[in-house]
Write a protein that holds these residues in place. Structure first.
Motif, mmCIF file in Angstrom:
data_model
loop_
_atom_site.group_PDB
_atom_site.id
_atom_site.type_symbol
_atom_site.label_atom_id
_atom_site.label_comp_id
_atom_site.label_asym_id
_atom_site.label_seq_id
_atom_site.Cartn_x
_atom_site.Cartn_y
_atom_site.Cartn_z
ATOM 1 N N ALA A 27 1.716 7.282 2.507
ATOM 2 C CA ALA A 27 2.720 6.271 2.170
ATOM 3 C C ALA A 27 3.702 6.100 3.323
ATOM 4 C CB ALA A 27 3.451 6.656 0.887
ATOM 5 N N THR A 28 4.163 7.221 3.877
ATOM 6 C CA THR A 28 5.088 7.167 5.011
ATOM 7 C C THR A 28 4.469 6.396 6.163
ATOM 8 O OG1 THR A 28 6.181 9.222 4.372
ATOM 9 C CG2 THR A 28 6.349 8.582 6.696
ATOM 10 N N LEU B 166 11.689 7.379 0.985
ATOM 11 C CA LEU B 166 12.374 8.520 1.588
ATOM 12 C C LEU B 166 13.339 9.172 0.600
ATOM 13 C CD1 LEU B 166 12.974 6.972 5.103
ATOM 14 C CD2 LEU B 166 11.462 8.899 4.576
ATOM 15 N N TYR B 167 14.021 8.367 -0.180
ATOM 16 C CA TYR B 167 14.926 8.903 -1.205
ATOM 17 C C TYR B 167 14.143 9.758 -2.193
ATOM 18 C CZ TYR B 167 17.988 9.092 -5.258
ATOM 19 O OH TYR B 167 18.733 9.528 -6.333
ATOM 20 N N PHE C 28 4.417 2.648 5.373
ATOM 21 C CA PHE C 28 5.737 2.018 5.518
ATOM 22 C C PHE C 28 6.116 1.861 6.996
ATOM 23 C CE2 PHE C 28 6.502 3.750 1.123
ATOM 24 C CZ PHE C 28 6.558 2.516 0.506
ATOM 25 N N LYS C 29 5.827 2.866 7.795
ATOM 26 C CA LYS C 29 6.132 2.772 9.225
ATOM 27 C C LYS C 29 5.340 1.634 9.868
ATOM 28 C CE LYS C 29 7.577 7.526 10.073
ATOM 29 N NZ LYS C 29 7.274 8.787 10.763
ATOM 30 N N ARG C 30 4.096 1.471 9.459
ATOM 31 C CA ARG C 30 3.271 0.387 9.991
ATOM 32 C C ARG C 30 3.837 -0.958 9.545
ATOM 33 N NH1 ARG C 30 0.922 -1.309 14.103
ATOM 34 N NH2 ARG C 30 -0.888 -2.587 13.760
ATOM 35 N N ALA C 31 4.261 -1.053 8.283
ATOM 36 C CA ALA C 31 4.844 -2.305 7.774
ATOM 37 C C ALA C 31 6.066 -2.690 8.593
ATOM 38 C CB ALA C 31 5.215 -2.151 6.297
ATOM 39 N N ILE C 32 6.902 -1.721 8.917
ATOM 40 C CA ILE C 32 8.111 -1.994 9.706
ATOM 41 C C ILE C 32 7.747 -2.377 11.138
ATOM 42 C CG2 ILE C 32 10.145 -0.881 10.727
ATOM 43 C CD1 ILE C 32 10.444 0.583 7.979
ATOM 44 N N ARG D 211 0.845 -1.195 0.000
ATOM 45 C CA ARG D 211 0.000 0.000 0.000
ATOM 46 C C ARG D 211 0.884 1.250 0.000
ATOM 47 N NH1 ARG D 211 -3.028 3.284 3.816
ATOM 48 N NH2 ARG D 211 -4.875 4.057 2.714
ATOM 49 N N GLY D 212 1.955 1.210 0.785
ATOM 50 C CA GLY D 212 2.888 2.336 0.809
ATOM 51 C C GLY D 212 3.514 2.595 -0.549
ATOM 52 N N ILE D 213 3.885 1.533 -1.253
ATOM 53 C CA ILE D 213 4.473 1.694 -2.588
ATOM 54 C C ILE D 213 3.473 2.366 -3.518
ATOM 55 C CG2 ILE D 213 5.281 0.450 -4.632
ATOM 56 C CD1 ILE D 213 6.392 -1.700 -2.650
#
Length: 140
Positions: free
Chosen positions: A58-59, A83-84, A62-66, A45-47
């Motif tokens: 998205a951020t 982030l890049y 990704f934080k939830r995925a981690i 979903r973040g991607i």
């Protein structure tokens, strides 16, 4: 035999590959609604959200995925890529380094780490030694 969740993750990944980003984000959200503990669903979903330009959502994904999959090198790599793209080289570099700690042989992560490292050096955030330091202990 893949589980229904694994099949859905494959469908979502294929939607992203095919450029159907809105549908991928929707399908990932539906899967998350059914089972919020699937780290990869949050990452996919973040991607999709990142590529759609929904930076904060998205951020958060990704934080939830981690948080759900702290040993997932893919989650850290995907967050680093996001982030890049946002221009956050320092945090991106930290995330890709963590990805490489978990999966040292990941060539794609190694490439991103090298790119981020070079950009951080160029920006002056990392100072490379210019001369070899003399080994003082040899004189003692």
């Amino acid at each position: 035999m893949p589980t229904p969740s694994e099949e859905t993750l494959t469908v979502i990944a294929n939607l992203i590959s095919d450029g159907n980003l809105s549908e991928a984000a929707t399908q990932a959200k539906l899967l998350i609604d059914v089972d919020p503990a699937i780290s990869e669903a949050h990452s996919l979903r973040g991607i999709a959200l990142s590529q759609l330009g929904n930076e904060q959502e998205a951020t958060d994904a990704f934080k939830r995925a981690i948080a759900l999959g702290p040993s997932s090198s893919k989650a850290y790599y995907n967050f680093a890529t996001h982030l890049y793209q946002l221009g956050d080289m320092k945090q991106g570099y930290a995330m890709v380094q963590r990805s490489l700690e978990l999966a040292p042989g990941n060539a794609t992560a190694q490439d991103l780490a090298a790119l981020l490292h070079a950009e951080l050096v160029e920006a002056g955030f990392i100072v490379e030694p210019t001369t070899k330091q003399r080994d003082v202990s040899a004189d003692e």
